[in-house]
Design a protein around this motif. Structure first.
Motif, PDB file in Angstrom:
ATOM      1  N   SER A 174       0.826  -1.219   0.000  1.00  0.00           N
ATOM      2  CA  SER A 174       0.000   0.000   0.000  1.00  0.00           C
ATOM      3  C   SER A 174       0.857   1.264   0.000  1.00  0.00           C
ATOM      4  O   SER A 174       0.386   2.332  -0.398  1.00  0.00           O
ATOM      5  CB  SER A 174      -0.929  -0.004   1.219  1.00  0.00           C
ATOM      6  N   LEU A 175       2.109   1.159   0.440  1.00  0.00           N
ATOM      7  CA  LEU A 175       2.990   2.329   0.505  1.00  0.00           C
ATOM      8  C   LEU A 175       3.768   2.561  -0.781  1.00  0.00           C
ATOM      9  O   LEU A 175       4.151   3.697  -1.083  1.00  0.00           O
ATOM     10  CB  LEU A 175       3.987   2.172   1.662  1.00  0.00           C
ATOM     11  N   ALA A 176       4.035   1.499  -1.540  1.00  0.00           N
ATOM     12  CA  ALA A 176       4.935   1.593  -2.692  1.00  0.00           C
ATOM     13  C   ALA A 176       4.465   2.614  -3.715  1.00  0.00           C
ATOM     14  O   ALA A 176       5.251   3.455  -4.187  1.00  0.00           O
ATOM     15  CB  ALA A 176       5.097   0.216  -3.340  1.00  0.00           C
ATOM     16  N   GLY A 177       3.197   2.573  -4.082  1.00  0.00           N
ATOM     17  CA  GLY A 177       2.669   3.490  -5.094  1.00  0.00           C
ATOM     18  C   GLY A 177       2.752   4.951  -4.685  1.00  0.00           C
ATOM     19  O   GLY A 177       3.329   5.783  -5.409  1.00  0.00           O
ATOM     20  N   PRO A 178       2.192   5.325  -3.519  1.00  0.00           N
ATOM     21  CA  PRO A 178       2.274   6.725  -3.076  1.00  0.00           C
ATOM     22  C   PRO A 178       3.710   7.216  -2.905  1.00  0.00           C
ATOM     23  O   PRO A 178       4.026   8.348  -3.246  1.00  0.00           O
ATOM     24  CB  PRO A 178       1.532   6.716  -1.732  1.00  0.00           C
ATOM     25  N   LEU A 179       4.588   6.341  -2.398  1.00  0.00           N
ATOM     26  CA  LEU A 179       5.978   6.747  -2.228  1.00  0.00           C
ATOM     27  C   LEU A 179       6.663   6.967  -3.568  1.00  0.00           C
ATOM     28  O   LEU A 179       7.428   7.929  -3.737  1.00  0.00           O
ATOM     29  CB  LEU A 179       6.742   5.687  -1.423  1.00  0.00           C
ATOM     30  N   ALA A 180       6.393   6.102  -4.541  1.00  0.00           N
ATOM     31  CA  ALA A 180       7.000   6.261  -5.869  1.00  0.00           C
ATOM     32  C   ALA A 180       6.576   7.580  -6.501  1.00  0.00           C
ATOM     33  O   ALA A 180       7.393   8.299  -7.086  1.00  0.00           O
ATOM     34  CB  ALA A 180       6.608   5.084  -6.763  1.00  0.00           C
ATOM     35  N   ALA A 181       5.290   7.910  -6.375  1.00  0.00           N
ATOM     36  CA  ALA A 181       4.787   9.161  -6.948  1.00  0.00           C
ATOM     37  C   ALA A 181       5.404  10.363  -6.241  1.00  0.00           C
ATOM     38  O   ALA A 181       5.784  11.351  -6.882  1.00  0.00           O
ATOM     39  CB  ALA A 181       3.264   9.201  -6.841  1.00  0.00           C
ATOM     40  N   TYR A 182       5.510  10.290  -4.922  1.00  0.00           N
ATOM     41  CA  TYR A 182       6.090  11.390  -4.152  1.00  0.00           C
ATOM     42  C   TYR A 182       7.547  11.606  -4.540  1.00  0.00           C
ATOM     43  O   TYR A 182       7.991  12.732  -4.790  1.00  0.00           O
ATOM     44  CB  TYR A 182       5.977  11.084  -2.659  1.00  0.00           C
ATOM     45  N   LEU A 183       8.322  10.536  -4.586  1.00  0.00           N
ATOM     46  CA  LEU A 183       9.749  10.645  -4.904  1.00  0.00           C
ATOM     47  C   LEU A 183       9.960  11.156  -6.321  1.00  0.00           C
ATOM     48  O   LEU A 183      10.861  11.965  -6.580  1.00  0.00           O
ATOM     49  CB  LEU A 183      10.424   9.283  -4.733  1.00  0.00           C
ATOM     50  N   ARG A 184       9.136  10.688  -7.246  1.00  0.00           N
ATOM     51  CA  ARG A 184       9.264  11.108  -8.641  1.00  0.00           C
ATOM     52  C   ARG A 184       8.977  12.597  -8.794  1.00  0.00           C
ATOM     53  O   ARG A 184       9.666  13.310  -9.528  1.00  0.00           O
ATOM     54  CB  ARG A 184       8.308  10.283  -9.503  1.00  0.00           C
ATOM     55  N   ALA A 185       7.979  13.089  -8.090  1.00  0.00           N
ATOM     56  CA  ALA A 185       7.587  14.495  -8.204  1.00  0.00           C
ATOM     57  C   ALA A 185       8.619  15.430  -7.593  1.00  0.00           C
ATOM     58  O   ALA A 185       8.759  16.571  -8.022  1.00  0.00           O
ATOM     59  CB  ALA A 185       6.227  14.713  -7.536  1.00  0.00           C
TER      60      ALA A 185
END
Length: 214
Positions: A110-121
């Protein structure tokens, strides 16, 4: 005789000329002090503006991270303190184990997706840190030499799981702290449970530029 006396006397410097030189010197010193004061004021103002900007950016960063992790935070499955995401070790692993529990895998998924988007941005990377209590590693298998090795393997397990769940491998790395950096006393079971944890902290992505290269 009169001419001899006059020839032996130094010509007197007018008082107004001495006063003028004194005033010019004082004016020069005042101007120098004023310039220095203005320079210090401008430097102080610049530093204050930089500090305010830094605090504003940090507040925006925390707000963005809270928004990205709104679901897990609301459910109480993770904590967020000064930009560090905390997960209790008991959620992820059994005592003295680095094998991920089903509940832990579900949480990391559940954390992987939101974290990936945050780091990418934000052009940041994620540091995954493993921590233990101060008790010696237990178990007959002697799988881990000490708490350093156990904390390292737990951090690697979480890192690899996040990558499996979609976090780019270039955006995450693992670190081990063993029993160091405790957040509670190891004198009782409750404190030891708090110290057995994994933390994840977004950090600035290091520059790839080689020093000295143009």
């Amino acid at each position: 005789m009169r001419e001899d006396v006059d020839a032996g006397l130094e010509p007197e410097v007018p008082v107004w000329a001495v006063f003028g030189d004194l005033m010019a010197g004082l004016l020069g010193a005042f101007v120098l002090i004023l310039v220095c004061a203005i320079g210090m004021q401008l430097d102080l103002t610049s530093k204050l503006e930089n500090e305010v900007q830094k605090r504003r950016i940090e507040a925006q960063r925390r707000e963005a991270l809270e928004k990205a992790l709104a679901g897990p935070l609301a459910a109480g499955r993770v904590t967020l303190n000064n930009g560090r995401i905390g997960i209790s070790g008991s959620v992820l692993f059994a005592v003295s184990s680095a094998d991920l529990q089903p509940e832990g895998r579900q949480l990391l998924r559940s954390l992987a997706g939101p974290l990936a988007a945050y780091l990418r941005a934000r052009e940041e990377i994620l540091m995954v840190s493993g921590f233990t209590d101060d008790r010696q590693v237990r178990g007959g298998s002697k799988q881990f030499a000490d708490n350093w090795e156990l904390s390292a393997q737990r951090a690697l397990t979480v890192t690899r799981t996040l990558i499996e769940e979609g976090l780019p491998s270039s955006s995450v790395f693992a670190a081990a702290f063993g029993s160091e950096q405790a957040v509670a006393s190891n004198a009782d079971a409750e404190g030891r449970a708090r110290n057995r944890r994994v933390e994840m902290a977004p950090t600035p992505r290091p520059s790839n530029k080689i020093p000295g290269a143009s």
